[in-house]
Design a protein around this motif. Structure first.
Motif, short mmCIF file in Angstrom:
data_model
loop_
_atom_site.label_atom_id
_atom_site.label_comp_id
_atom_site.label_asym_id
_atom_site.label_seq_id
_atom_site.Cartn_x
_atom_site.Cartn_y
_atom_site.Cartn_z
N LEU A 149 0.85 -1.19 0.00
CA LEU A 149 0.00 0.00 0.00
C LEU A 149 0.88 1.24 0.00
O LEU A 149 1.96 1.24 0.58
CB LEU A 149 -0.88 0.03 1.26
CG LEU A 149 -1.80 -1.16 1.52
CD1 LEU A 149 -2.42 -1.03 2.90
CD2 LEU A 149 -2.87 -1.23 0.46
N ASP A 150 0.40 2.30 -0.65
CA ASP A 150 1.13 3.56 -0.54
C ASP A 150 0.65 4.31 0.70
O ASP A 150 -0.18 3.79 1.47
CB ASP A 150 1.00 4.40 -1.82
CG ASP A 150 -0.42 4.88 -2.10
OD1 ASP A 150 -1.28 4.81 -1.20
OD2 ASP A 150 -0.66 5.33 -3.23
N ALA A 151 1.15 5.50 0.93
CA ALA A 151 0.83 6.27 2.14
C ALA A 151 -0.66 6.61 2.24
O ALA A 151 -1.18 6.83 3.33
CB ALA A 151 1.66 7.55 2.18
N ASP A 152 -1.37 6.62 1.10
CA ASP A 152 -2.80 6.94 1.09
C ASP A 152 -3.67 5.70 1.27
O ASP A 152 -4.90 5.79 1.23
CB ASP A 152 -3.18 7.64 -0.22
CG ASP A 152 -2.47 8.98 -0.37
OD1 ASP A 152 -2.28 9.67 0.65
OD2 ASP A 152 -2.11 9.32 -1.51
N GLY A 153 -3.05 4.53 1.41
CA GLY A 153 -3.81 3.29 1.56
C GLY A 153 -4.23 2.67 0.24
O GLY A 153 -5.06 1.77 0.22
N THR A 154 -3.66 3.13 -0.85
CA THR A 154 -3.98 2.58 -2.17
C THR A 154 -3.06 1.40 -2.45
O THR A 154 -1.87 1.46 -2.22
CB THR A 154 -3.77 3.66 -3.27
OG1 THR A 154 -4.56 4.81 -2.94
CG2 THR A 154 -4.16 3.13 -4.64
N THR A 156 -0.66 -0.77 -4.30
CA THR A 156 0.32 -0.51 -5.35
C THR A 156 0.86 -1.79 -5.95
O THR A 156 1.46 -1.77 -7.01
CB THR A 156 1.49 0.33 -4.82
OG1 THR A 156 2.12 -0.38 -3.75
CG2 THR A 156 1.02 1.70 -4.35
#
Length: 172
Positions: A149-154, A156
């Motif tokens: 996950l990236d920092a926004d919770g998406t 990746t």
């Protein structure tokens, strides 16, 4: 040079030699020519490399002044060896051993840099690639889900045989 050969064959041999080679001006340290292997080592094409200084392809710990001093020493003494650190194609540090040899071309002194990565560095790269392939094979064949996950919770990245139980495909 044998009478039946022209200079172009030597240029071709220089270019396809598997070890990185660079030709330097001993006064400025600038790169006058580089073969394909040297370009690959630092991730630049010949047009970007020719005219550059060694400091431009080295880590911050190694300066152009230090490189010029080593190149001049080779021009004066005939040869010189130095351990160096260059910046690779993806910005990674690559330790190299450089043998600098004086070359007299029609009365003009040049210095050729013969560049070698120590065997342990090549082996480490080969081991890392093998390890990555093994981990990828395990993840893709075990009933697990691996994700990032990236920092926004998406999401990746996603991988693993367990994705099919969720009705998902790898990478989705």
């Amino acid at each position: 040079m044998p009478a039946d050969m022209d200079d172009s064959i030597y240029a071709d041999i220089f270019d396809v030699t598997p070890e990185p080679l660079m030709v330097h001006d001993p006064e400025t340290g600038r790169i006058l020519d580089a073969n394909q292997a040297a370009c690959a080592l630092v991730g630049r094409d010949r047009e970007q490399l020719v005219g550059a200084t060694v400091g431009e392809i080295s880590t911050a710990a190694f300066t152009t002044d230090e490189a010029v001093a080593a190149i001049r020493r080779a021009a004066d003494d005939g040869d010189h060896q130095v351990a160096w650190e260059v910046v690779g194609p993806e910005g990674q540090r690559r330790s190299v051993e450089v043998t600098l040899e004086r070359l007299d071309v029609d009365g003009t002194v040049r210095v050729v840099a013969f560049i070698r990565e120590p065997a342990d560095g090549r082996e480490r790269d080969r081991d890392r690639i093998q390890w990555n392939e093994q981990v990828r094979t395990m993840v893709n064949n075990l009933p697990v889900v691996v994700f990032a996950l990236d920092a926004d919770g998406t999401f990746t990245h996603s991988a693993g045989k367990g994705l099919s139980a969720l009705g998902l495909e790898q990478g989705s």
